[in-house]
Design an enzyme around this catalytic site. Structure first.
Site, PDB file in Angstrom:
ATOM      1  N   HIS A  16       0.858  -1.187   0.000  1.00  0.00           N
ATOM      2  CA  HIS A  16       0.000   0.000   0.000  1.00  0.00           C
ATOM      3  C   HIS A  16       0.894   1.237   0.000  1.00  0.00           C
ATOM      4  O   HIS A  16       1.666   1.451   0.934  1.00  0.00           O
ATOM      5  CB  HIS A  16      -0.909   0.012   1.229  1.00  0.00           C
ATOM      6  N   ASP A 248       2.281  -6.309   2.620  1.00  0.00           N
ATOM      7  CA  ASP A 248       1.039  -5.627   2.990  1.00  0.00           C
ATOM      8  C   ASP A 248       1.345  -4.429   3.886  1.00  0.00           C
ATOM      9  O   ASP A 248       0.551  -4.072   4.760  1.00  0.00           O
ATOM     10  CB  ASP A 248       0.067  -6.588   3.687  1.00  0.00           C
TER      11      ASP A 248
END
Length: 346
Positions: A16, A248
């Protein structure tokens, strides 16, 4: 005892980066060590078309500090309104590398995700035809299903039926958190891979909950029992090419993490490789680290491995910054809970 380890430059197969000031703050932390990353599309609004993916890629590249070499691998956010032709054009042109499936409500900015999986079946069939992989957030969102059971139930209710109905579809089970997930990958040798995060290799739910709630360990899918963590470590260090790194890494402003109802996500990018070297050394598997971080992901995606290398060296404990400035806010860096002796030295 190994004091230095040189490996192919790693990639991050689940990342992200956010946008705006947050993008500018966190992008260098990944680009410093990783050559490529699968960039998540769950912005507000989400990245649902090829044109939006191109615009987001351009913003990332424009933000990349001069002298850093990094390739964002773009994704589309699958919705029940996704246009198969737009998706196919984006993939065929090389604009996107994969498509992300979020069950509606499963995680941060997933409200636009899929509720009725039958409605996306034509898109999945088209993806199978053109060889576009599907990245899956593997949790059901039914309120009657306990949060610690959502991954196992998703495999039975959703993932396995999708794979049986679309046998040519290549699927990545992202951030697996359970023995169920690891075992499902091990039992299905064709067209199935899985990413594993730093935090799920290092911690179980006791680390997050015992003695007080530690919000910076809260992520989705949530940390599970110890035997699940042990199964993930066994999978990651096994040398099996179906398991590969997807950090992640998910930055949020510190005030959003340290809140009455806190955001989900761990910002691991600055120390991900140091953490992984620690985990693999503890498991007696430093020789498997390169496969997990640098070789297995490219093999699954059909991409070349990176030509350049990095070197990890073991020395005195790493000085880890507590926070990183991000515009008007700060982002709290993941706390590994133990001294980290491995660091990237070149």
């Amino acid at each position: 005892m190994t004091q230095s380890l040189t490996i192919r430059r790693p990639d991050d197969w689940h990342l992200h980066l956010r946008d705006g000031a947050m993008l500018a703050a966190v992008l260098p932390e990944t680009a410093r060590h990783f050559a490529r990353a699968i960039v998540m599309p769950n912005l507000v609004p989400p990245v649902v078309t090829g044109a939006q993916a191109a615009a987001y890629r351009d913003r990332i590249l424009a933000t990349l500090p001069k002298g850093m070499n990094f390739e964002p691998l773009m994704t589309l956010y699958l919705t029940e309104q996704t246009d198969p032709d737009d998706l196919a054009a984006a993939h065929t042109s090389g604009l996107i590398t994969s498509v992300k499936l979020y069950p509606a409500g499963a995680t941060t900015n997933s409200a636009s995700g899929v509720k009725d999986f039958d409605k996306v079946r034509p898109v999945l069939e088209r993806m199978a035809e053109i060889g576009c992989p599907l990245c899956v957030h593997g949790e059901v969102t039914d309120r009657e299903i306990d949060i610690f059971d959502r991954e196992a139930v998703f495999i039975d209710r959703v993932l396995d039926p999708i794979r049986r109905a679309t046998p040519g579809l290549r699927v990545i089970m992202e951030h697996i958190t359970t023995k169920d997930g690891a075992d499902y990958v091990a039992a299905n040798p064709e067209g199935l891979g899985a990413t594993i995060t730093v935090q799920h290799l290092m911690f179980d739910r006791n680390d997050m909950l015992v003695g007080g709630m530690r919000p910076h360990y809260y992520c989705l899918p949530i940390l599970k029992r110890r035997h699940h963590r042990e199964a993930l470590v066994a999978a990651a260090t096994s040398g099996d090419a179906r398991y590969f790194l997807g950090t992640d890494s998910a930055p949020h402003p510190t005030h959003a993490k340290e809140a009455e109802c806190c955001a989900a996500g761990c910002f691991t990018a600055p120390i991900a490789l140091s953490c992984l070297a620690h985990v693999f050394e503890e498991a007696g598997a430093l020789d498997k680290l390169e496969g997990f971080t640098s070789l297995n992901g490219p093999a699954f995606y059909g991409l070349p491995v990176n030509a350049d290398t990095i070197t990890l060296s073991k020395a005195d404990p790493l000085d880890i910054p507590k926070t990183l400035p991000a515009g008007e806010h700060t982002v709290t860096v993941f706390d590994p809970g133990v001294p980290l002796h491995w660091r990237v030295t070149r």
